[in-house]
Design a protein around this motif. Structure first.
Motif, PDB file in Angstrom:
ATOM      1  N   GLY A 128      33.399  39.359  54.931  1.00 46.22           N
ATOM      2  CA  GLY A 128      33.867  39.445  56.307  1.00 46.22           C
ATOM      3  C   GLY A 128      35.278  40.009  56.325  1.00 46.22           C
ATOM      4  O   GLY A 128      35.591  40.990  55.659  1.00 46.22           O
ATOM      5  N   SER A 129      36.157  39.378  57.076  1.00 46.79           N
ATOM      6  CA  SER A 129      37.544  39.830  57.166  1.00 46.79           C
ATOM      7  C   SER A 129      38.458  39.094  56.202  1.00 46.79           C
ATOM      8  O   SER A 129      39.677  39.233  56.280  1.00 46.79           O
ATOM      9  N   THR A 130      37.905  38.315  55.303  1.00 44.11           N
ATOM     10  CA  THR A 130      38.696  37.499  54.386  1.00 44.11           C
ATOM     11  C   THR A 130      38.603  38.048  52.968  1.00 44.11           C
ATOM     12  O   THR A 130      37.521  38.395  52.506  1.00 44.11           O
ATOM     13  N   THR A 131      39.751  38.124  52.300  1.00 42.42           N
ATOM     14  CA  THR A 131      39.818  38.584  50.920  1.00 42.42           C
ATOM     15  C   THR A 131      40.174  37.412  50.022  1.00 42.42           C
ATOM     16  O   THR A 131      41.028  36.592  50.361  1.00 42.42           O
ATOM     17  N   TYR A 132      39.514  37.341  48.874  1.00 42.59           N
ATOM     18  CA  TYR A 132      39.717  36.249  47.922  1.00 42.59           C
ATOM     19  C   TYR A 132      40.174  36.826  46.588  1.00 42.59           C
ATOM     20  O   TYR A 132      39.748  37.912  46.185  1.00 42.59           O
ATOM     21  N   GLU A 133      41.021  36.077  45.908  1.00 38.93           N
ATOM     22  CA  GLU A 133      41.477  36.480  44.582  1.00 38.93           C
ATOM     23  C   GLU A 133      41.481  35.271  43.659  1.00 38.93           C
ATOM     24  O   GLU A 133      41.912  34.182  44.043  1.00 38.93           O
ATOM     25  N   LEU A 134      40.987  35.460  42.466  1.00 34.95           N
ATOM     26  CA  LEU A 134      41.055  34.415  41.455  1.00 34.95           C
ATOM     27  C   LEU A 134      41.380  35.059  40.116  1.00 34.95           C
ATOM     28  O   LEU A 134      41.238  36.272  39.920  1.00 34.95           O
ATOM     29  N   SER A 135      41.844  34.241  39.183  1.00 35.12           N
ATOM     30  CA  SER A 135      42.241  34.725  37.867  1.00 35.12           C
ATOM     31  C   SER A 135      41.440  33.999  36.799  1.00 35.12           C
ATOM     32  O   SER A 135      41.250  32.784  36.878  1.00 35.12           O
ATOM     33  N   ILE A 136      40.969  34.741  35.804  1.00 25.77           N
ATOM     34  CA  ILE A 136      40.221  34.178  34.681  1.00 25.77           C
ATOM     35  C   ILE A 136      41.062  34.343  33.423  1.00 25.77           C
ATOM     36  O   ILE A 136      41.443  35.464  33.065  1.00 25.77           O
ATOM     37  N   ARG A 137      41.382  33.246  32.770  1.00 23.67           N
ATOM     38  CA  ARG A 137      42.195  33.275  31.555  1.00 23.67           C
ATOM     39  C   ARG A 137      41.311  32.997  30.342  1.00 23.67           C
ATOM     40  O   ARG A 137      40.571  32.011  30.318  1.00 23.67           O
ATOM     41  N   LEU A 138      41.423  33.858  29.356  1.00 23.86           N
ATOM     42  CA  LEU A 138      40.664  33.710  28.113  1.00 23.86           C
ATOM     43  C   LEU A 138      41.632  33.333  27.003  1.00 23.86           C
ATOM     44  O   LEU A 138      42.533  34.108  26.671  1.00 23.86           O
ATOM     45  N   PRO A 139      41.497  32.130  26.404  1.00 19.53           N
ATOM     46  CA  PRO A 139      42.466  31.668  25.404  1.00 19.53           C
ATOM     47  C   PRO A 139      42.586  32.579  24.183  1.00 19.53           C
ATOM     48  O   PRO A 139      43.672  32.778  23.657  1.00 19.53           O
ATOM     49  N   SER A 140      41.483  33.143  23.727  1.00 24.04           N
ATOM     50  CA  SER A 140      41.512  34.004  22.537  1.00 24.04           C
ATOM     51  C   SER A 140      40.872  35.342  22.869  1.00 24.04           C
ATOM     52  O   SER A 140      39.714  35.609  22.508  1.00 24.04           O
ATOM     53  N   PRO A 141      41.591  36.209  23.589  1.00 23.12           N
ATOM     54  CA  PRO A 141      40.989  37.473  24.016  1.00 23.12           C
ATOM     55  C   PRO A 141      40.796  38.424  22.839  1.00 23.12           C
ATOM     56  O   PRO A 141      41.633  38.486  21.930  1.00 23.12           O
ATOM     57  N   PRO A 142      39.696  39.178  22.852  1.00 20.98           N
ATOM     58  CA  PRO A 142      39.473  40.142  21.769  1.00 20.98           C
ATOM     59  C   PRO A 142      40.338  41.383  21.862  1.00 20.98           C
ATOM     60  O   PRO A 142      40.463  42.129  20.892  1.00 20.98           O
ATOM     61  N   PHE A 143      40.945  41.647  23.044  1.00 27.05           N
ATOM     62  CA  PHE A 143      41.795  42.819  23.214  1.00 27.05           C
ATOM     63  C   PHE A 143      43.170  42.393  23.689  1.00 27.05           C
ATOM     64  O   PHE A 143      43.319  41.441  24.449  1.00 27.05           O
ATOM     65  N   GLU A 144      44.183  43.124  23.255  1.00 26.70           N
ATOM     66  CA  GLU A 144      45.548  42.899  23.697  1.00 26.70           C
ATOM     67  C   GLU A 144      45.965  44.036  24.616  1.00 26.70           C
ATOM     68  O   GLU A 144      45.606  45.192  24.403  1.00 26.70           O
ATOM     69  N   GLU A 145      46.746  43.689  25.636  1.00 27.98           N
ATOM     70  CA  GLU A 145      47.189  44.685  26.602  1.00 27.98           C
ATOM     71  C   GLU A 145      48.474  45.335  26.121  1.00 27.98           C
ATOM     72  O   GLU A 145      49.311  44.708  25.482  1.00 27.98           O
TER      73      GLU A 145
END
Length: 264
Positions: A128-145
């Motif tokens: 609808g007219s509402t936007t949602y945002e969430l964050s997913i944290r991975l303790p041991s990610p396979p890739f580094e930024e």
């Protein structure tokens, strides 16, 4: 069929597994190879159970909102072969998924799935007219930024992969302002064209000419969901533009003071 016997006439005892070989009953099942991710929404943290899928939606493990435009179960997180995957299990709404820096972005359509490979993944979607945002944290990610070098450009402001004029950038900031002003991840309403125009001190006629130009620029570099007729633009294109701007850091909270400067 005869039963084998020992030299003294006794029957051969049944074979038993070696002491260091686990039996079928003692072998671990569904053991998490990668630590389970954590989900942040509206300042609250939710831990995913590795033993079963974790759902997100209107009636799910993580209840986002009672918005009737939102699917009862829209997203699902589960582990397959040691890899955590995000599934869009809804039937109508698409999801914008990006890394924490907004440098990589995917548009997850209904029925799609994407691996979670970064330490922090941002998920943005509209109902609808509402936007949602969430964050997913991975303790041991396979890739580094890694952080790319800044690119300078004369005459226009280069943000992400497109160059926008000052007025186009102001337009995007005004439309994303409610989302940018929230603390952390959460929910916000997308302003109408009239509200955004009033915020900038523009006439509605001037405002209405600019979103199409911004959407065309983004569409040319491959951003999906920004093409459509006048009917689809009123809601879907505005929502998609805000999703992309937030997920890719096209505009950030640091840009908000620009709205209060005098504009010609």
């Amino acid at each position: 069929m005869t039963t084998p016997q020992t030299p003294d006439g006794g029957r051969t005892p049944p074979a038993r597994p070696a002491p260091d070989t686990p039996s079928a009953e003692t072998r671990p099942t569904n053991r998490s190879i990668t630590p389970a991710p954590l989900i942040e929404f509206c300042g609250e943290w939710h831990e995913v159970d590795p033993a079963r899928p974790f759902t997100i939606g209107r009636e799910a493990d993580l209840v986002v909102d009672d918005n009737p435009f939102l699917h009862r179960r829209m997203l699902e997180i589960r582990q397959t072969a040691g890899v955590w995957l995000l599934y869009n299990i809804g039937s109508r709404l698409s999801v914008t998924v990006s890394d924490a820096g907004g440098r990589l972005q995917s548009w997850l359509a209904p029925g799609g799935r994407i691996p979670l490979v970064f330490g922090a993944t941002t998920v943005v979607f509209s109902a609808g007219s509402t936007t949602y945002e969430l964050s997913i944290r991975l303790p041991s990610p396979p890739f580094e930024e890694s952080t790319p070098a800044a690119v300078a450009d004369d005459g226009t402001t280069t943000i992400g992969a497109i160059a926008m004029t000052d007025s186009q950038r102001l337009l995007v900031i005004a439309m994303a302002e409610p989302m940018l002003r929230r603390d952390g991840t959460g929910v916000s309403e997308i302003p109408t064209n009239r509200q955004a125009a009033d915020r900038l001190g523009w006439t509605i006629t001037r405002f209405n000419r600019k979103p199409d130009n911004v959407c065309d620029k983004l569409d040319r570099i491959g951003v999906r969901g920004l093409r459509g007729g006048p009917r689809s633009y009123a809601m879907n294109r505005r929502a998609r533009l805000v999703e992309h701007a937030i997920a890719t850091r096209l505009v950030t909270r640091d840009d908000l003071p620009l709205l209060d400067l005098p504009h010609d």
